[in-house]
Write an enzyme that holds these catalytic residues in place. Structure first.
Site, mmCIF file in Angstrom:
data_model
loop_
_atom_site.group_PDB
_atom_site.id
_atom_site.type_symbol
_atom_site.label_atom_id
_atom_site.label_comp_id
_atom_site.label_asym_id
_atom_site.label_seq_id
_atom_site.Cartn_x
_atom_site.Cartn_y
_atom_site.Cartn_z
ATOM 1 N N ASP A 28 1.023 -1.159 -0.055
ATOM 2 C CA ASP A 28 -0.007 0.107 0.042
ATOM 3 C C ASP A 28 1.026 1.448 0.130
ATOM 4 O O ASP A 28 2.056 1.229 0.067
ATOM 5 C CB ASP A 28 -1.044 -0.111 1.302
ATOM 6 C CG ASP A 28 -0.251 -0.400 2.426
ATOM 7 O OD1 ASP A 28 1.020 -0.447 2.732
ATOM 8 O OD2 ASP A 28 -1.016 -0.909 3.308
ATOM 9 N N ASP A 30 -7.604 -2.820 14.136
ATOM 10 C CA ASP A 30 -8.810 -3.105 13.770
ATOM 11 C C ASP A 30 -9.050 -4.404 13.070
ATOM 12 O O ASP A 30 -10.136 -4.357 12.240
ATOM 13 C CB ASP A 30 -9.500 -1.961 13.239
ATOM 14 C CG ASP A 30 -8.790 -1.324 11.917
ATOM 15 O OD1 ASP A 30 -8.021 -2.172 11.508
ATOM 16 O OD2 ASP A 30 -9.251 -0.512 11.429
ATOM 17 N N HIS A 80 -7.395 -4.878 10.155
ATOM 18 C CA HIS A 80 -7.256 -4.781 8.663
ATOM 19 C C HIS A 80 -5.590 -5.080 8.226
ATOM 20 O O HIS A 80 -4.850 -5.520 9.130
ATOM 21 C CB HIS A 80 -7.165 -3.188 8.049
ATOM 22 C CG HIS A 80 -5.994 -2.397 8.588
ATOM 23 N ND1 HIS A 80 -6.173 -1.067 9.557
ATOM 24 C CD2 HIS A 80 -4.572 -2.287 8.575
ATOM 25 C CE1 HIS A 80 -5.122 -0.520 9.624
ATOM 26 N NE2 HIS A 80 -4.122 -1.045 9.150
ATOM 27 N N GLU A 108 -9.553 -1.699 5.262
ATOM 28 C CA GLU A 108 -10.227 -1.534 6.497
ATOM 29 C C GLU A 108 -11.522 -2.377 6.672
ATOM 30 O O GLU A 108 -11.952 -2.907 5.718
ATOM 31 C CB GLU A 108 -10.752 -0.049 6.584
ATOM 32 C CG GLU A 108 -9.666 1.089 6.161
ATOM 33 C CD GLU A 108 -8.755 1.258 7.708
ATOM 34 O OE1 GLU A 108 -8.746 0.320 8.630
ATOM 35 O OE2 GLU A 108 -8.570 2.323 8.049
#
Ligand code: GLP
Length: 260
Positions: A67, A136, A138, A143
């Site tokens: 990313d 979280d 990811h 996400e």
């Protein structure tokens, strides 16, 4: 999923580096998927040491990073291209043209993402994908609520991730809201996935990824469907795993021929 519990972050990083080095030795023209964040830093440091002291060569290796932030030039302090340059690319014999990071400055984002997918395809796919884990759940920048079949594309970060990644930016500069990331579907096509997570901040995400239901709300839980996924965790990150003792037992008694 193979869960390897290690005694410390350091041991985990050394093991991850060994697995990556083994992949390169088995296949000198291996295609590696690479991750950023704080977790992989000691892994890259160990790979650099192996390059310098043990002759591990990256000359024929191709890399694809997961990313990048949209709007950050490659030399920006917080860009993932610069991170990779600092921790790995600039310190081993990787050929610059074989290192790819999504282009956060691309004018045509859709075309840039399609081209990234095409380039992965052209080299025959990723042999080993290194992954970190967001608090979280990811992976990459996928996400919660990301499609589990998604491909490389633009994503918008959640307030949680914006806050978690704040320390990587100079004071006064906003964390970009938009990013480019390999999709969950892209990641799942790697022939092997190697996820590393250390410390108490990751324990909830680790438990949800390994033992929770498979859900887009925890994108990493898709790894339950991957045929060759290895997860390296320290005691703190493994704290909430119900079958922790079993995973240790499995690893302790792993037949020699199956090791690493
Ligand atoms: C970012 C990256 C992820 C990384 C995660 C965790 O969101 N895009 O690839 O896994 O942070 O980072 P850290 O290792 O710093 O906890």
């Amino acid at each position: 999923m193979e869960i390897i519990l290690v005694e410390s972050e350091k041991t985990g990083a050394l093991l991850a580096a060994r697995l990556i080095a083994r992949q390169i030795r088995l296949k000198p023209d291996a295609v590696l998927g690479l991750a950023t964040g704080a977790t992989p830093v000691p892994i890259y440091a160990e790979l650099v040491r192996m390059h310098r002291e043990e002759g591990l060569s990256f000359r024929r290796v191709t890399t694809f990073n997961l990313d990048e932030y949209v709007g950050l030039p490659p030399d920006h302090f917080a860009s993932y291209r610069r991170y990779m340059q600092e921790h790995l690319f600039g310190k081993v014999d990787l050929l610059p043209e074989k290192t790819q990071v999504p282009d956060g400055m691309a004018r045509d984002i859709t075309a840039c993402c399609a081209d990234y997918e095409e380039r992965i395809r052209r080299v025959g796919g990723v042999d080993l994908q290194l992954l970190g884990l967001g608090q979280d759940g990811h992976i990459g920048f996928n996400e919660p609520s990301s499609s589990l079949a998604s491909r490389t594309r633009l994503k918008t970060l959640t307030p949680h991730t914006l806050a978690a990644n704040r320390p990587g930016f100079p004071p006064g500069q906003e964390v970009p809201r938009h990013v480019l990331t390999m999709g969950v579907g892209t990641i799942m096509e790697a022939r092997r996935c190697l996820l590393v997570a250390f410390g108490p901040r990751k324990s909830t995400a680790v438990a949800r990824m390994v033992e929770g239901p498979l859900t887009a709300m925890v994108p990493a839980s898709i790894l339950q469907m991957h045929p060759v996924a290895t997860v390296i965790v320290d005691g703190e990150a493994a704290r909430d795993l119900r079958m922790r003792d079993y995973y240790s037992e499995v690893y302790r008694h792993k037949p020699d021929w199956q090791k690493e």
